[in-house]
Design a protein around this motif. Structure first.
Motif, short mmCIF file in Angstrom:
data_model
loop_
_atom_site.label_atom_id
_atom_site.label_comp_id
_atom_site.label_asym_id
_atom_site.label_seq_id
_atom_site.Cartn_x
_atom_site.Cartn_y
_atom_site.Cartn_z
N VAL A 1 0.83 -1.20 0.00
CA VAL A 1 0.00 0.00 0.00
C VAL A 1 0.86 1.26 0.00
CG1 VAL A 1 -1.64 1.34 1.39
CG2 VAL A 1 -1.99 -1.11 1.06
N HIS A 2 1.98 1.21 0.71
CA HIS A 2 2.84 2.39 0.86
C HIS A 2 4.08 2.31 -0.01
CE1 HIS A 2 0.33 3.82 4.08
NE2 HIS A 2 0.41 2.63 4.65
N ARG A 3 3.99 1.61 -1.15
CA ARG A 3 5.19 1.43 -1.97
C ARG A 3 5.73 2.73 -2.55
NH1 ARG A 3 1.81 -1.87 -5.10
NH2 ARG A 3 0.80 -0.65 -6.71
N ALA A 4 4.87 3.66 -2.96
CA ALA A 4 5.36 4.92 -3.55
C ALA A 4 6.21 5.71 -2.56
CB ALA A 4 4.19 5.75 -4.07
N PRO A 5 5.75 5.97 -1.32
CA PRO A 5 6.62 6.70 -0.39
C PRO A 5 7.87 5.91 0.00
CG PRO A 5 4.41 6.38 0.57
CD PRO A 5 4.41 5.78 -0.79
N LEU A 6 7.75 4.61 0.04
CA LEU A 6 8.91 3.77 0.38
C LEU A 6 9.98 3.87 -0.70
CD1 LEU A 6 10.14 1.56 2.22
CD2 LEU A 6 8.94 -0.11 0.83
N ILE A 7 9.57 3.77 -1.96
CA ILE A 7 10.52 3.89 -3.07
C ILE A 7 11.11 5.30 -3.10
CG2 ILE A 7 10.70 3.89 -5.58
CD1 ILE A 7 8.58 1.60 -5.54
N SER A 8 10.29 6.30 -2.86
CA SER A 8 10.75 7.69 -2.81
C SER A 8 11.81 7.90 -1.73
CB SER A 8 9.58 8.59 -2.48
OG SER A 8 9.15 9.32 -3.50
N ALA A 9 11.54 7.37 -0.55
CA ALA A 9 12.47 7.53 0.57
C ALA A 9 13.81 6.86 0.30
CB ALA A 9 11.85 6.98 1.85
N THR A 10 13.78 5.67 -0.29
CA THR A 10 15.05 4.99 -0.59
C THR A 10 15.84 5.76 -1.64
OG1 THR A 10 13.99 3.51 -2.18
CG2 THR A 10 14.23 2.70 0.07
N ALA A 11 15.15 6.30 -2.65
CA ALA A 11 15.84 7.07 -3.69
C ALA A 11 16.40 8.38 -3.12
CB ALA A 11 14.88 7.37 -4.84
N ARG A 12 15.60 9.06 -2.32
CA ARG A 12 16.01 10.34 -1.72
C ARG A 12 17.25 10.16 -0.83
NH1 ARG A 12 11.33 11.46 -0.18
NH2 ARG A 12 11.45 10.68 1.94
N ASN A 13 17.34 9.04 -0.16
CA ASN A 13 18.47 8.78 0.75
C ASN A 13 19.58 7.95 0.11
OD1 ASN A 13 17.57 10.04 3.32
ND2 ASN A 13 15.80 8.72 2.95
N ASN A 14 19.46 7.74 -1.21
CA ASN A 14 20.49 7.02 -1.96
C ASN A 14 20.75 5.61 -1.40
OD1 ASN A 14 22.11 7.11 -4.25
ND2 ASN A 14 23.93 7.61 -3.05
N VAL A 15 19.65 4.90 -1.10
CA VAL A 15 19.74 3.56 -0.52
C VAL A 15 19.27 2.53 -1.55
CG1 VAL A 15 18.84 2.04 1.29
CG2 VAL A 15 19.32 4.43 1.80
N PRO A 16 20.13 1.60 -1.93
CA PRO A 16 19.66 0.54 -2.82
C PRO A 16 18.79 -0.44 -2.03
CG PRO A 16 21.98 0.24 -2.29
CD PRO A 16 21.54 1.51 -1.63
N ALA A 17 17.65 -0.79 -2.59
CA ALA A 17 16.73 -1.67 -1.88
C ALA A 17 16.24 -2.79 -2.80
CB ALA A 17 15.55 -0.88 -1.34
N VAL A 18 15.97 -3.92 -2.19
CA VAL A 18 15.42 -5.08 -2.90
C VAL A 18 14.00 -5.28 -2.37
CG1 VAL A 18 15.65 -7.54 -3.35
CG2 VAL A 18 17.69 -6.12 -3.11
N TYR A 19 13.07 -5.46 -3.30
CA TYR A 19 11.66 -5.59 -2.96
C TYR A 19 11.16 -6.98 -3.32
CZ TYR A 19 12.27 -0.55 -2.90
OH TYR A 19 12.72 0.71 -2.62
N TRP A 20 9.95 -7.28 -2.89
CA TRP A 20 9.43 -8.65 -3.05
C TRP A 20 8.54 -8.83 -4.26
CZ3 TRP A 20 4.22 -10.23 -1.96
CH2 TRP A 20 3.37 -9.20 -1.59
N ARG A 21 8.12 -7.75 -4.91
CA ARG A 21 7.27 -7.88 -6.10
C ARG A 21 7.82 -7.01 -7.22
NH1 ARG A 21 1.14 -7.01 -4.34
NH2 ARG A 21 1.33 -5.78 -6.22
N SER A 22 7.62 -7.45 -8.45
CA SER A 22 8.20 -6.75 -9.59
C SER A 22 7.59 -5.37 -9.82
CB SER A 22 8.07 -7.61 -10.85
OG SER A 22 6.72 -7.92 -11.10
N ASP A 23 6.37 -5.13 -9.35
CA ASP A 23 5.80 -3.80 -9.56
C ASP A 23 6.57 -2.73 -8.78
OD1 ASP A 23 4.70 -5.01 -7.27
OD2 ASP A 23 2.90 -3.79 -7.34
N PHE A 24 7.29 -3.10 -7.73
CA PHE A 24 8.14 -2.15 -7.02
C PHE A 24 9.26 -1.67 -7.95
CE2 PHE A 24 6.04 -4.01 -3.43
CZ PHE A 24 6.08 -3.05 -2.43
#
Length: 106
Positions: free
Chosen positions: A10-33
Motif C-alpha cells: 500500500v505504501h510502496r510509492a513513499p517507500l521507493i521515494s524515501a530509498t531514492a532520496r536517501n540514496n539507498v539501494p533496496a530489494v523488494y518482493w514484487r516486480s511492480d516495485f
C-alpha cells in the motif's frame, strides 16, 4: 531488503521515494516495485501461485480433505532490475544478474 506484506504494498510509492532520496539501494518482493522506480525485486511468481492454488481448490471441491493434500512450495520465481534506478544510485549491474532477470527495466 523490504519485507513482503500489505503495508509495504500500500505504501510502496513513499517507500521507493524515501530509498531514492536517501540514496539507498533496496530489494523488494514484487516486480511492480521495480517498475515503479525500485532498484531490484526478487520473489515468487504470484500468477504461478494462483494457478497452482486453483488446482487445490478444485480437488477440495471434488471431496478431497485439505489435510490430505501435500504441502506445495513455490517453484517459480521472478527478478526485475531497474537500470534507470541503478544508474541514479551510481551502481553497475553485473551482466550475470541481467541475464538471470526475468525483466530488465530501462
Amino acid at each position: 531488503m523490504t519485507m513482503p506484506g500489505p503495508f509495504m504494498t500500500v505504501h510502496r510509492a513513499p517507500l521507493i521515494s524515501a530509498t531514492a532520496r536517501n540514496n539507498v539501494p533496496a530489494v523488494y518482493w514484487r516486480s511492480d516495485f521495480a517498475r515503479n522506480g525500485g532498484l531490484l525485486s526478487y520473489g515468487v511468481d504470484l500468477g504461478d501461485l494462483f494457478r497452482r492454488a486453483a488446482s487445490y481448490v478444485d480437488r477440495i471441491l471434488r471431496g478431497e480433505k485439505p489435510g490430505d493434500l501435500p504441502v506445495q512450495f513455490p517453484t517459480k520465481f521472478e527478478m526485475a532490475v531497474n537500470l534507470k534506478t541503478a544508474k541514479a544510485l551510481g551502481l553497475d549491474v553485473p551482466t550475470s544478474v541481467l541475464l538471470r532477470a526475468t525483466e530488465v527495466i530501462e
